[in-house]
Design a protein around this motif. Structure first.
Motif, PDB file in Angstrom:
ATOM      1  N   PRO A  77    -110.697  87.328 -46.792  1.00 38.04           N
ATOM      2  CA  PRO A  77    -111.994  86.559 -47.085  1.00 38.04           C
ATOM      3  C   PRO A  77    -111.605  85.170 -48.011  1.00 38.04           C
ATOM      4  O   PRO A  77    -112.437  84.265 -47.922  1.00 38.04           O
ATOM      5  N   ILE A  78    -110.570  85.288 -48.562  1.00 41.32           N
ATOM      6  CA  ILE A  78    -110.203  83.880 -49.246  1.00 41.32           C
ATOM      7  C   ILE A  78    -110.021  82.948 -48.215  1.00 41.32           C
ATOM      8  O   ILE A  78    -110.328  81.891 -48.101  1.00 41.32           O
ATOM      9  N   LEU A  79    -109.086  83.317 -47.075  1.00 41.11           N
ATOM     10  CA  LEU A  79    -108.866  82.277 -46.098  1.00 41.11           C
ATOM     11  C   LEU A  79    -110.219  81.955 -45.265  1.00 41.11           C
ATOM     12  O   LEU A  79    -110.252  80.881 -44.788  1.00 41.11           O
ATOM     13  N   ILE A  80    -111.030  82.941 -45.415  1.00 41.88           N
ATOM     14  CA  ILE A  80    -112.502  82.413 -44.686  1.00 41.88           C
ATOM     15  C   ILE A  80    -113.060  81.317 -45.213  1.00 41.88           C
ATOM     16  O   ILE A  80    -113.571  80.493 -44.700  1.00 41.88           O
ATOM     17  N   PHE A 113    -110.529  96.492 -54.405  1.00 44.73           N
ATOM     18  CA  PHE A 113    -111.997  96.468 -54.062  1.00 44.73           C
ATOM     19  C   PHE A 113    -112.824  95.142 -54.627  1.00 44.73           C
ATOM     20  O   PHE A 113    -113.938  94.957 -53.869  1.00 44.73           O
ATOM     21  N   ILE A 114    -112.205  94.294 -55.440  1.00 42.56           N
ATOM     22  CA  ILE A 114    -112.948  92.976 -55.988  1.00 42.56           C
ATOM     23  C   ILE A 114    -113.097  92.333 -54.671  1.00 42.56           C
ATOM     24  O   ILE A 114    -113.992  91.657 -54.269  1.00 42.56           O
ATOM     25  N   LEU A 115    -111.903  92.067 -54.011  1.00 41.36           N
ATOM     26  CA  LEU A 115    -111.676  91.124 -52.812  1.00 41.36           C
ATOM     27  C   LEU A 115    -112.489  91.781 -51.505  1.00 41.36           C
ATOM     28  O   LEU A 115    -113.076  91.018 -50.719  1.00 41.36           O
ATOM     29  N   LEU A 138    -113.651  83.186 -57.911  1.00 38.17           N
ATOM     30  CA  LEU A 138    -112.881  84.134 -57.153  1.00 38.17           C
ATOM     31  C   LEU A 138    -111.358  84.163 -58.106  1.00 38.17           C
ATOM     32  O   LEU A 138    -110.851  85.078 -58.303  1.00 38.17           O
ATOM     33  N   ASP A 139    -110.975  82.893 -58.306  1.00 41.94           N
ATOM     34  CA  ASP A 139    -109.622  82.755 -58.679  1.00 41.94           C
ATOM     35  C   ASP A 139    -109.789  83.434 -60.185  1.00 41.94           C
ATOM     36  O   ASP A 139    -108.768  83.972 -60.816  1.00 41.94           O
ATOM     37  N   ALA A 152    -104.374  77.403 -53.579  1.00 43.79           N
ATOM     38  CA  ALA A 152    -103.106  77.794 -54.200  1.00 43.79           C
ATOM     39  C   ALA A 152    -103.016  78.662 -55.274  1.00 43.79           C
ATOM     40  O   ALA A 152    -102.300  79.738 -55.331  1.00 43.79           O
ATOM     41  N   ILE A 153    -103.966  78.634 -56.043  1.00 41.80           N
ATOM     42  CA  ILE A 153    -104.130  79.384 -57.409  1.00 41.80           C
ATOM     43  C   ILE A 153    -104.538  80.813 -56.793  1.00 41.80           C
ATOM     44  O   ILE A 153    -103.644  81.785 -57.336  1.00 41.80           O
ATOM     45  N   ALA A 154    -105.257  80.867 -55.857  1.00 39.25           N
ATOM     46  CA  ALA A 154    -105.748  82.165 -55.396  1.00 39.25           C
ATOM     47  C   ALA A 154    -104.581  83.127 -54.591  1.00 39.25           C
ATOM     48  O   ALA A 154    -104.411  84.111 -55.055  1.00 39.25           O
ATOM     49  N   PHE A 155    -103.936  82.293 -53.760  1.00 43.51           N
ATOM     50  CA  PHE A 155    -102.637  82.829 -53.254  1.00 43.51           C
ATOM     51  C   PHE A 155    -101.449  83.177 -54.213  1.00 43.51           C
ATOM     52  O   PHE A 155    -101.115  84.361 -54.237  1.00 43.51           O
ATOM     53  N   ALA A 156    -101.223  82.146 -55.357  1.00 39.18           N
ATOM     54  CA  ALA A 156    -100.311  82.788 -56.069  1.00 39.18           C
ATOM     55  C   ALA A 156    -100.631  84.010 -56.881  1.00 39.18           C
ATOM     56  O   ALA A 156     -99.748  84.629 -57.216  1.00 39.18           O
TER      57      ALA A 156
END
Lengths: 230, 220
Positions: free
Chosen positions: B171-174, A156-158, B202-203, B137-141
């Motif tokens: 969304p992160i990728l965008i 939900f956050i994302l 976000l991270d 990288a942090i977000a992906f991991a």
């Protein structure tokens, strides 16, 4: 919410709101918005779909959190039933949006790749389809409820990022971004508002009504199969 | 056991395991090399602009899903049970995420190196692109670690991993692609500052949510 399941007053309220929406929505005088003209009436039928979808998802999120805190299966049943109905509203939002887009943007389908708001909504639907696939792949009820609740809270956050943050960063064909004026600035005048807000209430109450029926069916299913439901 | 020593212990265990089972990391490297080579065979040296950016992030996405997926999928139920008796769940997920963050930063450096060698390096604004790389990288991991923990509970976890993680990574990728597209056009960190802040926030949010939610997940 459970105590309200069998009450009648909010169902009557829902019917009243919906009757009002569908009569007044088609009959009232609407302001002559440039480009939109009479199609602005779709505001009463398209936008409430998304609003009520998000509201239902939000209530479902609350029940997912409640489930993790209490471990009572009934909270999981409520959360998943609300999401099922939210999905239907999401699809309806798409269909009504396509109708509108057909008149305003020229055709039924080309916007899918062009508009970040639609992309955000698509991501939202994908996330919750994944949620249902996840539920389907775990057999044990208690474990399924727990894992699904964790995923739904995490996702939900994302999801919020994709529908609230990203559209503000990029340009969109929708009002409120990319230089298009928002409805609230001048389009949503008092006449429109008088129908729009009751419409949102009516749609959301209808969603709650449908999910309450699903919840009661699930409770019966649990009872029939002797699955403890605390 | 204390919190930080157990985090450190888990981290060290993952590192040693990675050193001993070299096939895992070399498999990922080979995977990355294959993608880069296919891109090179298709485009030659002619990859520029948005195509370069999107290919780079595709390499990153698919490498990371393979690299991080195993973090929980590789653990047997018995061994997980043993970890839970000696460390708190927060320590376990934090150790996994820190390890994966390290791995992902290494992977993104390698991907950038390989992709730059074969297809050139069109980035004008290196600081913001590299910063986006680290934050991405942090977000992906973190996301993949958490999803891997979720997917390990389901049957058919390999497929579940992709189904569950790709929608929430879009969304992160965008945001990442937006930053990269700016970075190939102009050398101005200020343009990307807002997006980078979003990414950093976000991270932190993903990390916090994983720490809060993981304790509910591990109990079987």
């Amino acid at each position: 919410m459970l105590k309200q399941l069998h009450n009648r007053w909010w169902k009557i309220l829902c019917v009243a709101f919906l009757v009002y929406t569908f009569t007044a929505g088609l009959l009232i005088h609407t302001p002559d918005v440039p480009l939109l003209h009479e199609t602005v009436r779709n505001l009463f039928f398209h936008v409430p779909c998304w609003f009520s979808m998000l509201l239902l998802m939000l209530i479902s999120l609350i029940y997912s959190i409640k489930f993790l805190r209490s471990g009572r299966m009934i909270h999981d049943v409520i959360a998943v039933s609300l999401l099922k109905v939210a999905m239907v509203f999401g699809v309806l939002g798409y269909l009504t949006g396509m109708l509108w887009g057909n008149f305003i943007w020229g055709d039924l389908l080309s916007w899918i790749t062009n508009d970040t708001k639609i992309l955000g909504a698509a991501i939202g639907l994908l996330i919750y389809f994944a949620y249902f696939i996840l539920r389907g792949s775990i057999d044990d009820e208690e474990k399924r409820a727990r894992v699904a609740a964790v995923y739904s809270i995490f996702a939900f956050i994302l999801l919020n990022v994709s529908i609230n943050v990203v559209p503000r960063l990029t340009s969109s064909l929708h009002p409120g971004s990319g230089g298009n004026a928002t409805f609230t600035v001048y389009d949503l005048d008092n006449n429109l508002r008088m129908v729009f807000y009751p419409a949102v209430f009516g749609y959301t109450l209808l969603g709650l009504w449908i999910s309450s029926i699903i919840i009661r069916m699930t409770i019966l299913h649990y009872k029939k199969n002797d699955i403890p439901l605390v | 056991m204390q919190f930080w020593p157990s985090v450190w212990g888990m981290l060290k265990k993952d590192l040693i395991l990675e050193m001993r089972q070299k096939y895992a990391i070399s498999g990922i490297l080979l995977y990355m090399l294959c993608i880069v080579f296919i891109i090179f065979m298709t485009f030659g040296q002619g990859v520029r602009g948005p195509v370069w950016v999107v290919l780079f992030w595709l390499i990153m996405l698919f490498t990371s899903v393979n690299a991080v997926a195993k973090s929980f999928l590789q653990e047997s139920t018995g061994r997980l049970l043993y970890y839970y008796t000696i460390a708190s769940p927060q320590a376990i997920i934090l150790a996994k995420m820190l390890y994966n963050i390290g791995l992902m930063i290494l992977m993104s450096a390698l991907a950038l190196l390989m992709h730059s060698i074969t297809s050139g390096y069109p980035i004008v604004d290196s600081p913001s692109f590299l910063l986006a790389n680290v934050l991405g990288a942090i977000a992906f991991a973190t996301t993949f670690s958490m999803i891997s923990a979720i997917a390990s509970k389901a049957s058919n976890s390999g497929t579940m991993m992709a189904i569950l993680s790709f929608p929430i990574l879009i969304p992160i990728l965008i945001i990442l692609i937006r930053i990269s597209l700016n970075a190939i056009q102009q050398n101005n960190l200020a343009v990307n500052l807002q997006d980078l802040m979003y990414l950093a926030a976000l991270d932190v949010m993903i990390l916090a949510m994983a720490l809060i939610l993981f304790p509910y997940l591990w109990r079987d």
